[in-house]
Design a protein around this motif. Sequence first.
Motif, PDB file in Angstrom:
ATOM      1  N   THR A 175       0.866  -1.061  -0.031  1.00 50.13           N
ATOM      2  CA  THR A 175       0.139  -0.069  -0.018  1.00 50.13           C
ATOM      3  C   THR A 175       0.803   1.286   0.137  1.00 50.13           C
ATOM      4  N   ILE A 176       0.127   2.372  -0.107  1.00 50.54           N
ATOM      5  CA  ILE A 176       0.880   3.877  -0.098  1.00 50.54           C
ATOM      6  C   ILE A 176       1.449   3.860   1.383  1.00 50.54           C
ATOM      7  N   ARG A 177       0.724   3.438   2.285  1.00 51.69           N
ATOM      8  CA  ARG A 177       1.492   3.546   3.719  1.00 51.69           C
ATOM      9  C   ARG A 177       2.613   2.545   3.874  1.00 51.69           C
ATOM     10  N   SER A 184       7.243  -1.833   3.330  1.00 54.50           N
ATOM     11  CA  SER A 184       6.741  -2.467   2.111  1.00 54.50           C
ATOM     12  C   SER A 184       7.341  -3.858   2.001  1.00 54.50           C
ATOM     13  N   GLY A 185       8.425  -4.359   2.494  1.00 58.45           N
ATOM     14  CA  GLY A 185       9.432  -5.311   2.229  1.00 58.45           C
ATOM     15  C   GLY A 185      10.325  -5.130   1.139  1.00 58.45           C
ATOM     16  N   PHE A 186      10.511  -3.957   0.477  1.00 57.86           N
ATOM     17  CA  PHE A 186      11.556  -3.914  -0.609  1.00 57.86           C
ATOM     18  C   PHE A 186      12.855  -3.823   0.021  1.00 57.86           C
ATOM     19  N   THR A 187      13.831  -4.150  -0.954  1.00 55.45           N
ATOM     20  CA  THR A 187      15.339  -4.179  -0.351  1.00 55.45           C
ATOM     21  C   THR A 187      15.751  -3.021  -0.634  1.00 55.45           C
ATOM     22  N   PRO A 214       8.312 -10.405   3.280  1.00 55.47           N
ATOM     23  CA  PRO A 214       6.732 -10.211   3.346  1.00 55.47           C
ATOM     24  C   PRO A 214       6.261  -8.654   3.666  1.00 55.47           C
ATOM     25  N   VAL A 215       5.227  -8.270   2.942  1.00 54.31           N
ATOM     26  CA  VAL A 215       4.942  -7.131   3.093  1.00 54.31           C
ATOM     27  C   VAL A 215       4.576  -6.718   4.388  1.00 54.31           C
TER      28      VAL A 215
END
Length: 578
Positions: A175-177, A184-187, A214-215
């Motif tokens: 999500t935006i949040r 987010s779970g991004f690297t 995981p998000v």
Amino acid sequence: MSLSRRAVIGGGLAAGTTLLTPLGLPVAASADDFDKPFTGFAPPSTVLREGTPASVGLDPAPIEVAKSQVRSHQVAAPGGKPLYPGHVGLMAHDGVVVATQVDGFALRYKNATEELPRDQWVPMRRDTIFDLASVSKLFTSIAVVQLIEEGRVELEAAVASYLPEFAAAGKESVTIRHLLTHTSGFTSWLPLYSKWPDRASRIAAVMNQPLTNPVGTVYLYSDLNLITLGVLVERLRGQSLDGVVASRLTGPLGMSDTGYNPSERDRTAATEYQSVPARGMVRGEVHDENAWSLGGVAGHAGVFSTADDLAILAQALLNGGTYRGARILDRKSVALLITNFNEDFPGDDHGLGFELNQTWYMDALSGHRTAGHTGYTGTSLVIDFASRSFAILLTNRVHPSRSWGSINVARQQWAGGLGRALPITPRGSHVAWETQSRHATNAVLSVPLALPASGARLGFDLVAETEETDVLRVESTSDGTTWTLVPLDIRHPGDTREGAEDGSVSGTPGERRWTQVRAELDGGTTAVRWRYTTDGNTLGRGVSVSRVRVVGQGGPVVDSDDSTATFAASGWTLTRRS
């Protein structure tokens, strides 16, 4: 200005009231003490003006210490290197710029190891333009929150509902949040500048990147979050990110020296000498390699600004989103910026884009309503809504090399100097002791006793604003050698909280109000002490103790207001209000 908080500048206390600094010097009295936090925004009409610390009730001594400390880091220790060639610092409280400092050089080196000839060094100026690095993330975040305010974006909506390509590799539920709070779970990072050939492929690489976690399960600070949001802003506005920021943020606020890809290169502070990629001495263009490869305009980096322009932004947020009649956000949106959405990740408090309550650079200004960000190039912005104060420190710490060390100590000192300048005033006409700002020390305040077998009751007022690893211990002894913790009953006036402690207090950032402490002292006790132990890491505001009373069956044994001379203090400073 709210007359309920301060009738006039520097006023608000009863006639004849004098506040003494730790040095015993009188300063203008103020209702805006550290222990009287504001709960709302400043009046929207508040406009910055120049003043002095004393004019708004601040103690000038901690600010002067901070100035000296920050200046000292420009001088190399024997066998070492300076932390940065130069800096511009600014502090403000309640609409008044109470301190500025400009020192050192915007350009000093010709490469990573060699200095330019002395006559080619460029001095810092108050209007020197700095590469803000990750402080740029705040501008992108505000642009996103503006879209939320307009109803064009929902905070809990999937990013892919606005950027369909973002759904690739299992990111449909981000999500935006999640992006704004780094959950987010991004690297953390990708080498966009070296691994992909052009802007289109670099943006596509972010959109196609799978999640590392995981998000929503971990906090992991990631440039990719804000790069994605920058693309979202551009897509929904139909305009480049730099154009959006100029037309909807910096332009309305009159921040004329703030933007991407500055045109006045000679006014900018140099950053790093880069051989890979072969950019030479970077000056006047963004230092971050990924932002550079994206044309100098990206959601995570690329904004250049001055201390005075950032001061306008900070005051606009303190005002609830407006400055000189220009509104960039409504009050509810500003409140969202500083609402902690990361309660599941203690220590990583985060609003929408803004970091919250981070002692490692906010120091004595830390608190639940303290927001800010740092930048890799050596920049930091700390905005304390509880005291309507902010501290800006801009350095060129990567000039000429990023390997010369961290400047977190300077960030702490600058913000900490302003935090410690806010007075802590005892309730009523009482004396108080406050711990001095020192790392890796034991500060001890003690008072001798001669208690009968029936014992006595101890009572005192306490402000404790400390990090987890800095501990106040209340201890007693009956032989002068062995000290034991005294169990404490801590009461918070004005709410229902009560706490039974084992005799130690720590990990209380944001606790800016006096609490009432009660304890039972055993018969035969010969002394009680308050021992505050700090480590070598960071400091909060520290500890203040006032209105100490020991009462036995026969009446008062100790009253700190009447028997100050019986207390022994090492690492504590006595203050008095009369």
